[in-house]
Scaffold this motif. Structure first.
Motif, PDB file in Angstrom:
ATOM      1  N   ASP A 192      15.114 -52.192 -15.553  1.00  0.00           N
ATOM      2  CA  ASP A 192      13.975 -51.671 -16.308  1.00  0.00           C
ATOM      3  C   ASP A 192      14.510 -51.136 -17.636  1.00  0.00           C
ATOM      4  O   ASP A 192      15.041 -50.019 -17.702  1.00  0.00           O
ATOM      5  N   TRP A 193      14.413 -51.963 -18.681  1.00  0.00           N
ATOM      6  CA  TRP A 193      14.847 -51.546 -20.016  1.00  0.00           C
ATOM      7  C   TRP A 193      13.733 -50.712 -20.636  1.00  0.00           C
ATOM      8  O   TRP A 193      12.591 -51.154 -20.735  1.00  0.00           O
ATOM      9  N   LEU A 194      14.060 -49.518 -21.088  1.00  0.00           N
ATOM     10  CA  LEU A 194      13.061 -48.559 -21.558  1.00  0.00           C
ATOM     11  C   LEU A 194      13.292 -48.261 -23.040  1.00  0.00           C
ATOM     12  O   LEU A 194      14.213 -47.514 -23.402  1.00  0.00           O
ATOM     13  N   PRO A 195      12.502 -48.868 -23.915  1.00  0.00           N
ATOM     14  CA  PRO A 195      12.729 -48.708 -25.352  1.00  0.00           C
ATOM     15  C   PRO A 195      12.369 -47.311 -25.844  1.00  0.00           C
ATOM     16  O   PRO A 195      11.353 -46.733 -25.439  1.00  0.00           O
ATOM     17  N   VAL A 196      13.213 -46.797 -26.726  1.00  0.00           N
ATOM     18  CA  VAL A 196      12.944 -45.491 -27.348  1.00  0.00           C
ATOM     19  C   VAL A 196      12.701 -45.694 -28.842  1.00  0.00           C
ATOM     20  O   VAL A 196      11.564 -45.669 -29.306  1.00  0.00           O
ATOM     21  N   LEU A 197      13.734 -45.941 -29.606  1.00  0.00           N
ATOM     22  CA  LEU A 197      13.623 -46.213 -31.043  1.00  0.00           C
ATOM     23  C   LEU A 197      14.897 -46.888 -31.500  1.00  0.00           C
ATOM     24  O   LEU A 197      15.995 -46.518 -31.075  1.00  0.00           O
ATOM     25  N   HIS A 198      14.725 -47.880 -32.385  1.00  0.00           N
ATOM     26  CA  HIS A 198      15.883 -48.468 -33.053  1.00  0.00           C
ATOM     27  C   HIS A 198      15.547 -48.663 -34.521  1.00  0.00           C
ATOM     28  O   HIS A 198      14.482 -49.179 -34.855  1.00  0.00           O
ATOM     29  N   ALA A 199      16.432 -48.210 -35.395  1.00  0.00           N
ATOM     30  CA  ALA A 199      16.272 -48.377 -36.846  1.00  0.00           C
ATOM     31  C   ALA A 199      17.474 -49.152 -37.358  1.00  0.00           C
ATOM     32  O   ALA A 199      18.615 -48.818 -37.036  1.00  0.00           O
ATOM     33  N   ARG A 200      17.200 -50.174 -38.164  1.00  0.00           N
ATOM     34  CA  ARG A 200      18.282 -51.047 -38.642  1.00  0.00           C
ATOM     35  C   ARG A 200      18.067 -51.359 -40.112  1.00  0.00           C
ATOM     36  O   ARG A 200      16.944 -51.634 -40.550  1.00  0.00           O
ATOM     37  N   ALA A 201      19.141 -51.325 -40.895  1.00  0.00           N
ATOM     38  CA  ALA A 201      19.051 -51.607 -42.325  1.00  0.00           C
ATOM     39  C   ALA A 201      20.248 -52.423 -42.769  1.00  0.00           C
ATOM     40  O   ALA A 201      21.297 -52.442 -42.110  1.00  0.00           O
ATOM     41  N   LEU A 202      20.073 -53.103 -43.905  1.00  0.00           N
ATOM     42  CA  LEU A 202      21.226 -53.687 -44.570  1.00  0.00           C
ATOM     43  C   LEU A 202      22.220 -52.577 -44.887  1.00  0.00           C
ATOM     44  O   LEU A 202      21.831 -51.419 -45.072  1.00  0.00           O
TER      45      LEU A 202
ATOM     46  N   ASP B 283      17.236 -36.916 -39.461  1.00  0.00           N
ATOM     47  CA  ASP B 283      16.831 -35.851 -38.535  1.00  0.00           C
ATOM     48  C   ASP B 283      15.534 -36.192 -37.815  1.00  0.00           C
ATOM     49  O   ASP B 283      15.383 -35.893 -36.620  1.00  0.00           O
ATOM     50  N   ALA B 284      14.603 -36.832 -38.506  1.00  0.00           N
ATOM     51  CA  ALA B 284      13.329 -37.195 -37.883  1.00  0.00           C
ATOM     52  C   ALA B 284      13.548 -38.244 -36.798  1.00  0.00           C
ATOM     53  O   ALA B 284      12.950 -38.163 -35.705  1.00  0.00           O
ATOM     54  N   TRP B 285      14.390 -39.224 -37.078  1.00  0.00           N
ATOM     55  CA  TRP B 285      14.662 -40.256 -36.063  1.00  0.00           C
ATOM     56  C   TRP B 285      15.432 -39.682 -34.885  1.00  0.00           C
ATOM     57  O   TRP B 285      15.162 -40.031 -33.732  1.00  0.00           O
ATOM     58  N   VAL B 286      16.377 -38.803 -35.151  1.00  0.00           N
ATOM     59  CA  VAL B 286      17.122 -38.171 -34.064  1.00  0.00           C
ATOM     60  C   VAL B 286      16.172 -37.385 -33.165  1.00  0.00           C
ATOM     61  O   VAL B 286      16.256 -37.455 -31.930  1.00  0.00           O
ATOM     62  N   ALA B 287      15.266 -36.642 -33.788  1.00  0.00           N
ATOM     63  CA  ALA B 287      14.298 -35.871 -32.989  1.00  0.00           C
ATOM     64  C   ALA B 287      13.462 -36.791 -32.107  1.00  0.00           C
ATOM     65  O   ALA B 287      13.228 -36.489 -30.924  1.00  0.00           O
ATOM     66  N   GLU B 288      13.031 -37.928 -32.668  1.00  0.00           N
ATOM     67  CA  GLU B 288      12.228 -38.858 -31.879  1.00  0.00           C
ATOM     68  C   GLU B 288      13.047 -39.469 -30.742  1.00  0.00           C
ATOM     69  O   GLU B 288      12.547 -39.631 -29.623  1.00  0.00           O
ATOM     70  N   ILE B 289      14.297 -39.826 -31.022  1.00  0.00           N
ATOM     71  CA  ILE B 289      15.162 -40.378 -29.977  1.00  0.00           C
ATOM     72  C   ILE B 289      15.378 -39.363 -28.863  1.00  0.00           C
ATOM     73  O   ILE B 289      15.235 -39.674 -27.672  1.00  0.00           O
ATOM     74  N   LEU B 290      15.696 -38.139 -29.226  1.00  0.00           N
ATOM     75  CA  LEU B 290      15.967 -37.114 -28.225  1.00  0.00           C
ATOM     76  C   LEU B 290      14.721 -36.790 -27.404  1.00  0.00           C
ATOM     77  O   LEU B 290      14.800 -36.632 -26.177  1.00  0.00           O
ATOM     78  N   GLU B 291      13.589 -36.713 -28.071  1.00  0.00           N
ATOM     79  CA  GLU B 291      12.343 -36.448 -27.346  1.00  0.00           C
ATOM     80  C   GLU B 291      12.013 -37.605 -26.404  1.00  0.00           C
ATOM     81  O   GLU B 291      11.578 -37.391 -25.267  1.00  0.00           O
ATOM     82  N   GLY B 292      12.231 -38.848 -26.876  1.00  0.00           N
ATOM     83  CA  GLY B 292      11.948 -40.010 -26.044  1.00  0.00           C
ATOM     84  C   GLY B 292      12.856 -40.079 -24.838  1.00  0.00           C
ATOM     85  O   GLY B 292      12.408 -40.346 -23.711  1.00  0.00           O
ATOM     86  N   VAL B 293      14.148 -39.853 -25.045  1.00  0.00           N
ATOM     87  CA  VAL B 293      15.100 -39.875 -23.931  1.00  0.00           C
ATOM     88  C   VAL B 293      14.795 -38.753 -22.948  1.00  0.00           C
ATOM     89  O   VAL B 293      14.829 -38.953 -21.715  1.00  0.00           O
ATOM     90  N   LYS B 294      14.462 -37.594 -23.471  1.00  0.00           N
ATOM     91  CA  LYS B 294      14.145 -36.444 -22.615  1.00  0.00           C
ATOM     92  C   LYS B 294      12.925 -36.734 -21.742  1.00  0.00           C
ATOM     93  O   LYS B 294      12.909 -36.436 -20.543  1.00  0.00           O
ATOM     94  N   ALA B 295      11.900 -37.347 -22.334  1.00  0.00           N
ATOM     95  CA  ALA B 295      10.683 -37.664 -21.577  1.00  0.00           C
ATOM     96  C   ALA B 295      10.970 -38.680 -20.478  1.00  0.00           C
ATOM     97  O   ALA B 295      10.485 -38.552 -19.343  1.00  0.00           O
TER      98      ALA B 295
END
Length: 507
Positions: free
Chosen positions: A57-67, A78-90
Motif C-alpha cells: 500500500d503506497w501512500l502518497p504524501v508530497l513530492h516536489a521536483r525542479a530542474l 518550510d511550507a512543504w516540510v510542514a505538509e510532509i510532516l503533517e501528512g506522515v503524522k496523519a
C-alpha cells in the motif's frame, strides 16, 4: 471459515528533489517546481503495476521536483516540510507505517540550512520512530551526510552519468524496501565511508575512466553473499557545505566487521584513483574554443559549462553570448551558430510583441546573474516562437547587423526562454524549428553532452566559462568544506597521510 486478512505493508512516499548551486545568486521558488500529491505522485512510478509493487500500500504524501537551480527560498521549503510532516503524522496515527520511500536529490540547499535532506529525514524520524524501514534514492551527485545516513536504512543512488538510470534507481529503492518488508527480514546492516574528493560531474562521467571502472564494481559487490546494495556518491561540487564530498555506502546482511572491511576496501580503491579523474572532453577557454571551432568537424559542440542549468547554473550568464557577438565567422554569416539558451522572460515578451519575421532591439540575459559580463544588447529578427515540453514560451532570435545602411542577417541564432530550460534533447531544438545536426556550431549551456547531443556531435570541447557551476572549482572559493580535499589540496604528503574511516551500524 473466515480467512485471515493478508497483510499489506503501508509505505509513505515523499521527497523534495532539486540540485542547488550555492554559488548562484538565483533562488528557487514554488513556481520552479512540479509538485505532486495523491495519485499524481504515484503515477510517476511505472512499476506500480508489477506484482511485487501491488503487494504494497503506497501512500502518497508530497513530492516536489525542479530542474537544478539555486538555493530554495526558506518559506517555500518550510511550507512543504510542514505538509510532509503533517501528512506522515496523519498516516502513522491512522495505522502505524511499515516503511517510507524518501525520494530526494541529495544536493538540495535551502536558505539558512547546511543539510536540508538530513534535517528533513531527521524530522520525519521523530514522527515515525526508529523501527519504520526507510529506503532512499538519490542522484550520484548528491551528498551523503551522517544525518541522512542515520535516518535511512536502505540507501541507493544512480550509477550512470549522464543519468540514464534515474528511474531504475528509484525502482531499485522501492523494490528493496518491498522485499525486506514482505520477507520480514527487517533492517540490514549499513556502512558509510566518506572520501575527501570533490569533483565536478564532468570529471566523473561513467563513460570514461576511472569512474567507469569504479562504478562497474557495483555488480560485483552486490553479487557477494549478503550484500543488498552498494552505492557510490561522487558528491556535489557547487555547494559550499561540510557534507559535500564523495562517499560510499554498502548495506548488507553481514557481520559488522566484515561489512566495514568491504566498504573500506571499495572506498580505498576510489581514493587511490584520485589522480586519474580528467574532464570528459577537451577543455579550453571560450576564446580558444571558438578559434578551434572554425575548422572543427560539423556539427561542432561547445559546452558553456559554467552556466549549465542542469547543474544549477542561473541559465542567463552572457559570457558565451558576448564572445559570439564578437566572433567574425558567425557574425559575417559564414558559419551558422546556435546559442542555447538564456532564461529571459523579458526578451521572450519582446519577441512575442514583435512577432515572427519582424526585427526589434533586445537586451538579452544577465538579469539574474549579471557578473559575467551582464546584459547584452543586440538587434535581431524573431525567427520562431514556440513552447517547450513544460509549456513555457521560447523564441529564436536571428541576430542582424547593419551593412552600408542595410540590415543583414548574421549566422547567429540565440534562443531565449521564459522558463529555465536545458537543451539536452534533439526534440527540444526541433520544437523551435532548429536542427543542431545541420548547424556548424552549437554552443549549449551544458557540461557533458546528454545522450542525444553526444550521438550527433562530430567535434566537442568544453569551455571553462564562469558562472554558478564553474568547472574550475578553485575560482569558486569554497569556505565550509572539510579539508584536506581533492582538488583543493595538492600536497602529496598531506594526501598520502589521509586515513579513511567507516561509520557502521549493525543489525
Amino acid at each position: 471459515m473466515v480467512l485471515p486478512k493478508i497483510w499489506r505493508p503501508r509505505v509513505a512516499v515523499c521527497g523534495i528533489h532539486i540540485e542547488s548551486s550555492t554559488f548562484s545568486p538565483q533562488l528557487a521558488y514554488e513556481h520552479d517546481f512540479t509538485v505532486t500529491r495523491g495519485e499524481a505522485l504515484l503515477n510517476r512510478f511505472s512499476w506500480r503495476e508489477e506484482t511485487w509493487s501491488q503487494a504494497i500500500d503506497w501512500l502518497p504524501v508530497l513530492h516536489a521536483r525542479a530542474l537544478p537551480g539555486g538555493v530554495i527560498h526558506r518559506p517555500v521549503f518550510d511550507a512543504w516540510v510542514a505538509e510532509i510532516l503533517e501528512g506522515v503524522k496523519a498516516l502513522h496515527a491512522e495505522k502505524p507505517l511499515d516503511g517510507l520511500f524518501f525520494d530526494v536529490h541529495g544536493a538540495m540547499s535551502v536558505e539558512g540550512l547546511l543539510d536540508a535532506e538530513g534535517d528533513l529525514i531527521t524530522a520525519i524520524r521523530e514522527i515515525i520512530g526508529p523501527d519504520v524501514l526507510v529506503s532512499l534514492s538519490t542522484d550520484l551527485h548528491g551528498n551523503m551526510s551522517e544525518a541522512l545516513f542515520n535516518g535511512c536504512d536502505l540507501l541507493t543512488t544512480y550509477r550512470m552519468a549522464p543519468h540514464e538510470d534515474a528511474l531504475e534507481s528509484r525502482r531499485r529503492a522501492m523494490y528493496n524496501l518491498a522485499m525486506r518488508l514482505l520477507s520480514g527480514q527487517g533492517k540490514p546492516a549499513k556502512s558509510l565511508v566518506h572520501i575527501p574528493i570533490l569533483l565536478p560531474g564532468e570529471k566523473t562521467s561513467t563513460r570514461i575512466e576511472p569512474a567507469k571502472r569504479l562504478y562497474s564494481r557495483i555488480p560485483y559487490l552486490e553479487a557477494l553473499p549478503g550484500v543488498v546494495d552498494a552505492a557510490f556518491w561522487i558528491g556535489f561540487a557547487w555547494a559550499d557545505q561540510p557534507r559535500c564530498k564523495a562517499a560510499v555506502v554498502v548495506t548488507a546482511d553481514l557481520p559488522q566487521e566484515e561489512l566495514e572491511a568491504l566498504t573500506l576496501d571499495w572506498a580505498q580503491e576510489i581514493w587511490d584513483a584520485r589522480d586519474e579523474f580528467e574532464f570528459v572532453a577537451p577543455v579550453d577557454s571560450m576564446e580558444n574554443c571558438l578559434q578551434w571551432a572554425e575548422t572543427a568537424q560539423r556539427p561542432t559542440f561547445i559546452s558553456d559549462s559554467g552556466d549549465n542549468p542542469g547543474a544549477g547554473g542561473a541559465n542567463d550568464v552572457t559570457y558565451a553570448l558576448h564572445h559570439l557577438l564578437n566572433w567574425e565567422p558567425t557574425m559575417s554569416g559564414k558559419l551558422h551558430t546556435i546559442c542555447v539558451s538564456l532564461h529571459d522572460a523579458e526578451s521572450v515578451a519582446v519577441a512575442v510583441a514583435t512577432g515572427v519575421g519582424n526585427i526589434a532591439d533586445f537586451v538579452v540575459g544577465g538579469k539574474i546573474d549579471s557578473r559575467w559580463p551582464g546584459p547584452q544588447s543586440l538587434r535581431a529578427k524573431v525567427s520562431f516562437i514556440g513552447d517547450d515540453p513544460l509549456g513555457s514560451t521560447s523564441a529564436v532570435l536571428r541576430v542582424v547587423r547593419t551593412v552600408d545602411g542595410v540590415e543583414v542577417e548574421t549566422g547567429l541564432d540565440v534562443v531565449v526562454t521564459k522558463g529555465r530550460n536545458q537543451f539536452g534533447a534533439l526534440a527540444t531544438f526541433q520544437r523551435l524549428g532548429l536542427d543542431p545536426r545541420e548547424a556548424d556550431v552549437v554552443v549549449v549551456k551544458i557540461g557533458y553532452l546528454e545522450p542525444d547531443l553526444y550521438a550527433m556531435h562530430k567535434d566537442w570541447k568544453m569551455a571553462l566559462t564562469p558562472g554558478g557551476v564553474d568547472q574550475d572549482l578553485i575560482r569558486l572559493d569554497h569556505k565550509l568544506i572539510n579539508r584536506p580535499m581533492v582538488p583543493f589540496d595538492c600536497d602529496p604528503e598531506v594526501l598520502d597521510a589521509v586515513e579513511l574511516h567507516a561509520i557502521t551500524v549493525g543489525r
